[in-house]
Each structure stands twice: as structure tokens, then as C-alpha cells.
Design an enzyme around this catalytic site. Structure first.
Site, PDB file in Angstrom:
ATOM      1  N   HIS A 179       0.765  -1.238   0.024  1.00 34.78           N
ATOM      2  CA  HIS A 179      -0.039  -0.012  -0.073  1.00 34.78           C
ATOM      3  C   HIS A 179       0.965   1.187   0.107  1.00 34.78           C
ATOM      4  O   HIS A 179       0.275   2.286   0.365  1.00 34.78           O
ATOM      5  CB  HIS A 179      -0.871  -0.056   1.119  1.00 34.78           C
ATOM      6  CG  HIS A 179      -2.039  -1.116   1.113  1.00 34.78           C
ATOM      7  ND1 HIS A 179      -2.667  -1.729   2.186  1.00 34.78           N
ATOM      8  CD2 HIS A 179      -2.362  -1.892  -0.044  1.00 34.78           C
ATOM      9  CE1 HIS A 179      -3.377  -2.537   1.694  1.00 34.78           C
ATOM     10  NE2 HIS A 179      -3.334  -2.731   0.461  1.00 34.78           N
ATOM     11  N   CYS A 182       5.061  11.441  -8.084  1.00 33.11           N
ATOM     12  CA  CYS A 182       4.848  12.371  -9.236  1.00 33.11           C
ATOM     13  C   CYS A 182       3.254  11.900 -10.106  1.00 33.11           C
ATOM     14  O   CYS A 182       3.399  10.826 -10.611  1.00 33.11           O
ATOM     15  CB  CYS A 182       5.866  12.571 -10.328  1.00 33.11           C
ATOM     16  SG  CYS A 182       5.422  13.576 -11.714  1.00 33.11           S
ATOM     17  N   CYS A 186       4.620  11.752 -14.159  1.00 34.02           N
ATOM     18  CA  CYS A 186       5.285  10.675 -14.654  1.00 34.02           C
ATOM     19  C   CYS A 186       5.464   9.403 -13.858  1.00 34.02           C
ATOM     20  O   CYS A 186       6.191   8.492 -13.935  1.00 34.02           O
ATOM     21  CB  CYS A 186       6.782  11.002 -14.945  1.00 34.02           C
ATOM     22  SG  CYS A 186       7.657  11.266 -13.440  1.00 34.02           S
ATOM     23  N   GLY A 231      -1.241  -9.563  12.517  1.00 32.22           N
ATOM     24  CA  GLY A 231      -1.823  -8.362  12.766  1.00 32.22           C
ATOM     25  C   GLY A 231      -2.490  -7.611  11.711  1.00 32.22           C
ATOM     26  O   GLY A 231      -2.466  -6.455  11.436  1.00 32.22           O
TER      27      GLY A 231
HETATM   28  P1  NAD Z   1      -6.558  -3.241  10.738  1.00 28.24           P
HETATM   29  O1  NAD Z   1      -6.499  -1.924  11.716  1.00 28.24           O
HETATM   30  O2  NAD Z   1      -7.666  -3.480   9.991  1.00 28.24           O
HETATM   31  O3  NAD Z   1      -6.192  -4.487  11.536  1.00 28.24           O
HETATM   32  C1  NAD Z   1      -5.235  -4.574  12.721  1.00 28.24           C
HETATM   33  C2  NAD Z   1      -5.457  -5.868  13.454  1.00 28.24           C
HETATM   34  O4  NAD Z   1      -4.345  -5.890  14.060  1.00 28.24           O
HETATM   35  C3  NAD Z   1      -6.604  -6.187  14.181  1.00 28.24           C
HETATM   36  O5  NAD Z   1      -7.127  -7.650  13.909  1.00 28.24           O
HETATM   37  C4  NAD Z   1      -6.081  -6.247  15.614  1.00 28.24           C
HETATM   38  O6  NAD Z   1      -6.863  -7.167  16.298  1.00 28.24           O
HETATM   39  C5  NAD Z   1      -4.721  -6.469  15.335  1.00 28.24           C
HETATM   40  N1  NAD Z   1      -3.834  -6.157  16.466  1.00 28.24           N
HETATM   41  C6  NAD Z   1      -3.934  -5.042  17.195  1.00 28.24           C
HETATM   42  N2  NAD Z   1      -2.954  -5.143  18.034  1.00 28.24           N
HETATM   43  C7  NAD Z   1      -2.200  -6.268  17.712  1.00 28.24           C
HETATM   44  C8  NAD Z   1      -0.882  -6.411  18.347  1.00 28.24           C
HETATM   45  N3  NAD Z   1      -0.014  -5.934  19.248  1.00 28.24           N
HETATM   46  N4  NAD Z   1      -0.111  -7.535  17.635  1.00 28.24           N
HETATM   47  C9  NAD Z   1      -0.852  -8.241  16.449  1.00 28.24           C
HETATM   48  N5  NAD Z   1      -1.983  -7.863  16.303  1.00 28.24           N
HETATM   49  C10 NAD Z   1      -2.724  -6.867  16.590  1.00 28.24           C
HETATM   50  O7  NAD Z   1      -4.897  -3.262  10.012  1.00 28.24           O
HETATM   51  P2  NAD Z   1      -5.033  -3.793   8.468  1.00 28.24           P
HETATM   52  O8  NAD Z   1      -5.519  -5.226   8.150  1.00 28.24           O
HETATM   53  O9  NAD Z   1      -3.576  -3.796   8.193  1.00 28.24           O
HETATM   54  O10 NAD Z   1      -5.620  -2.752   7.341  1.00 28.24           O
HETATM   55  C11 NAD Z   1      -5.317  -1.587   7.562  1.00 28.24           C
HETATM   56  C12 NAD Z   1      -4.790  -0.578   6.399  1.00 28.24           C
HETATM   57  O11 NAD Z   1      -4.532   0.624   7.082  1.00 28.24           O
HETATM   58  C13 NAD Z   1      -3.832  -1.075   5.835  1.00 28.24           C
HETATM   59  O12 NAD Z   1      -4.091  -0.893   4.270  1.00 28.24           O
HETATM   60  C14 NAD Z   1      -2.644  -0.334   6.026  1.00 28.24           C
HETATM   61  O13 NAD Z   1      -2.120   0.439   5.037  1.00 28.24           O
HETATM   62  C15 NAD Z   1      -3.202   1.071   6.682  1.00 28.24           C
HETATM   63  N6  NAD Z   1      -2.527   1.221   8.148  1.00 28.24           N
HETATM   64  C16 NAD Z   1      -1.259   1.134   8.270  1.00 28.24           C
HETATM   65  C17 NAD Z   1      -0.403   1.482   9.510  1.00 28.24           C
HETATM   66  C18 NAD Z   1       1.017   1.170   9.555  1.00 28.24           C
HETATM   67  O14 NAD Z   1       1.554   1.668   8.392  1.00 28.24           O
HETATM   68  N7  NAD Z   1       1.556   1.088  10.759  1.00 28.24           N
HETATM   69  C19 NAD Z   1      -1.281   1.798  10.777  1.00 28.24           C
HETATM   70  C20 NAD Z   1      -2.658   1.845  10.239  1.00 28.24           C
HETATM   71  C21 NAD Z   1      -3.301   1.601   9.228  1.00 28.24           C
END
Ligand code: NAD
Length: 240
Positions: free
Chosen positions: A106, A114, A117, A173
Site C-alpha cells: 500500500h 509524481c 510521470c 496483525g
Molecule cells: P486493521 O487495523 O484493519 O487490523 C489490525 C489488526 O491487528 C486487528 O485484527 C487487531 O486485532 C490486530 N492487532 C492489534 N494489536 C495487535 C498487536 N499488538 N499484535 C498483533 N495484532 C494486533 O489493519 P490492516 O488489516 O493492516 O488494514 C489496515 C490498512 O490501514 C492497511 O491498508 C494499512 O495500509 C493501513 N494502516 C497502516 C498502518 C501502519 O503503517 N503502521 C497503521 C494503520 C493503518
């Protein structure tokens, strides 16, 4: 030869102090997800979206990798060429832990793109202020390098390829709401789900009520606490 495919999500970075997406009533850092993470939100208010990612980038500068990031980095090192780690995370905590080959499905917070391009360029933790120029073509239509809802994610081809190449699937996670992990788990005889909470499947017609029922192993722990159990399963699998 046995090979591991890891798909990580926001939960992997939760213990480093970066908030997940779904654990806060559909809000991400107090913002409506569709306003800051969708193409519609981007068309409606570019400045709001730019500010949102500036804030995330500023926060990221001082975040440190946690135990799980470090163990996964060591894993990549110990089984070089036999671990494919795809992450939905836009943070760089795996790289801060020393990982070299993370596939960011993602996009990445520390880069801009950009719109003319499509070249990507690094800005580390700097703020996007609006006067940036593409170092490749000089265009000034510059955006964050994060895939939004409503647009294609080109790196997904790597995801499909990894499913074909791997023998063990590990989901860490991720709630499975952005990338559905059930059809992926179904492709594997061997799989591990790591999540401290049991997550319901999205479909009410599903004979299984919980996502973990599609996985061979469910380690119901925070990522950091789950690493030892995960490594025991991996060692056995890789020695087969
Ligand atoms: P999500 O928030 O939908 O799910 C997070 C999952 O992690 C949940 O099932 C939760 O129970 C679990 N969780 C919480 N604490 C945890 C821990 N300590 N250890 C293990 N698991 C734990 O996240 P997703 O499925 O990654 O989808 C979210 C979207 O949001 C993605 O597309 C991502 O790009 C973006 N996002 C990224 C970040 C980041 O880069 N750190 C942060 C938030 C959201």
C-alpha cells in the site's frame, strides 16, 4: 524447498505506538478513513489528505521497531531467499529494524509520487508543503505515495505470485478487511494467524464464524509475545 509468505498489517506496528485502522470505531487517528484514504476524499480536499499524511510522517520519525519487527528481520536473514514479506503497512519500521526486502503493498509514507510521470522519490520525514517538484520530470503535481481506496494497487501482483511460490502462510496483525485473508489461507495447507483478538468473518453466510478457523495455527497473542511460538512452527516447517 519450503518457503514462507508473511502478510503483515497495522497490528505488527501497534506495540511501537502506531495506531491500527479498525480498532478505533472505523476512525484512523481520529479521521474518517474515507475522507483521508480514498480517491473521493483526495478529489474533494487535497489539502486535508496532504496534512493527514504529513502528520503520520512526522509521528513516524520517532517510532522504533518492536520485538516482532526485529524477529522478522532476523528470519529474513536466517532463511535468505525463502521468506517473502508483504506488508500492508506504510510505515518503515521493518526497514528501521534492518530488513531489506519488504514489499509495501500500500505504498510508503517516506516517499512522494509524481502524478505526471509516476516516479517515486524519497523525502524521509519532511513535510509536503506544496512547492515540491518531481526530480525526474519537473512536474509540480505531487502526491503522497500511499494507495487509496478506489485506485489500483500495482504490487498486488507480487501477492498473487507469492501465494503460488510459498508453502507456509503467516498473517500478522491484519483484520483481513482490506485484503481478505480467508481465500489466501484456503490456498495453504500450512498457515499461522497472529492476532490478540478473534476476528469475525465478514459474511454472515459463512459456515465458520471466525477468521482463525481457516488457519492451521492461531496464536492469539500480541505480535511481540507471539514470536517464540511462531518460530517453533517455522523451524519445524523449514526442516521438513
Ligand atoms: P486493521 O487495523 O484493519 O487490523 C489490525 C489488526 O491487528 C486487528 O485484527 C487487531 O486485532 C490486530 N492487532 C492489534 N494489536 C495487535 C498487536 N499488538 N499484535 C498483533 N495484532 C494486533 O489493519 P490492516 O488489516 O493492516 O488494514 C489496515 C490498512 O490501514 C492497511 O491498508 C494499512 O495500509 C493501513 N494502516 C497502516 C498502518 C501502519 O503503517 N503502521 C497503521 C494503520 C493503518
Amino acid at each position: 524447498m519450503n518457503k514462507i509468505m508473511i502478510l503483515s498489517g497495522a497490528g505488527l506496528s501497534a506495540e511501537s505506538g502506531i495506531r491500527t485502522f479498525r480498532d478505533h470505531n472505523g476512525l484512523w487517528e481520529n479521521h474518517n478513513v474515507m475522507e483521508v484514504c480514498s480517491t473521493q476524499g483526495w478529489i474533494t480536499n487535497r489539502s486535508k489528505v496532504t496534512h493527514f499524511y504529513n502528520d503520520r510522517r512526522r509521528d513516524l520519525e520517532f517510532k522504533k521497531p518492536n520485538h516482532a519487527h526485529k524477529v522478522l528481520t532476523q528470519l529474513e536473514h536466517d532463511y535468505r531467499g525463502r521468506v517473502i514479506h508483504l506488508t500492508q503497512n506504510i510505515d518503515n519500521l521493518m526497514e528501521k529494524a534492518g530488513a531489506k526486502d519488504i514489499i509495501h503493498l500500500h505504498g510508503t509514507l517516506t516517499d512522494l509520487r509524481c502524478e505526471a510521470c509516476t516516479q517515486i522519490f524519497n523525502i524521509d520525514y519532511a513535510q509536503q508543503v506544496g512547492n515540491e517538484k518531481c526530480p525526474h520530470c519537473g512536474n509540480t503535481r505531487i502526491r503522497h505515495n500511499v494507495v487509496m481506496f478506489g485506485e489500483a494497487a500495482p504490487e498486488y501482483t507480487r501477492l498473487y505470485q507469492s501465494i503460488k511460490e510459498s508453502t507456509l502462510f503467516i498473517a500478522i496483525g491484519t483484520s483481513g478487511t482490506v485484503i481478505d485473508i480467508i481465500p489466501i489461507a484456503k490456498e495453504f495447507k500450512h498457515s499461522i494467524l497472529i492476532d490478540p483478538k478473534r476476528q469475525n468473518t465478514a459474511s454472515t453466510f459463512d459456515p465458520h464464524n471466525y477468521i482463525d478457523e481457516y488457519f492451521e495455527h492461531f496464536i492469539q497473542k500480541k505480535a511481540g509475545d507471539a514470536m517464540e511460538d511462531m518460530m517453533d512452527i517455522i523451524k519445524e516447517h523449514m526442516n521438513q
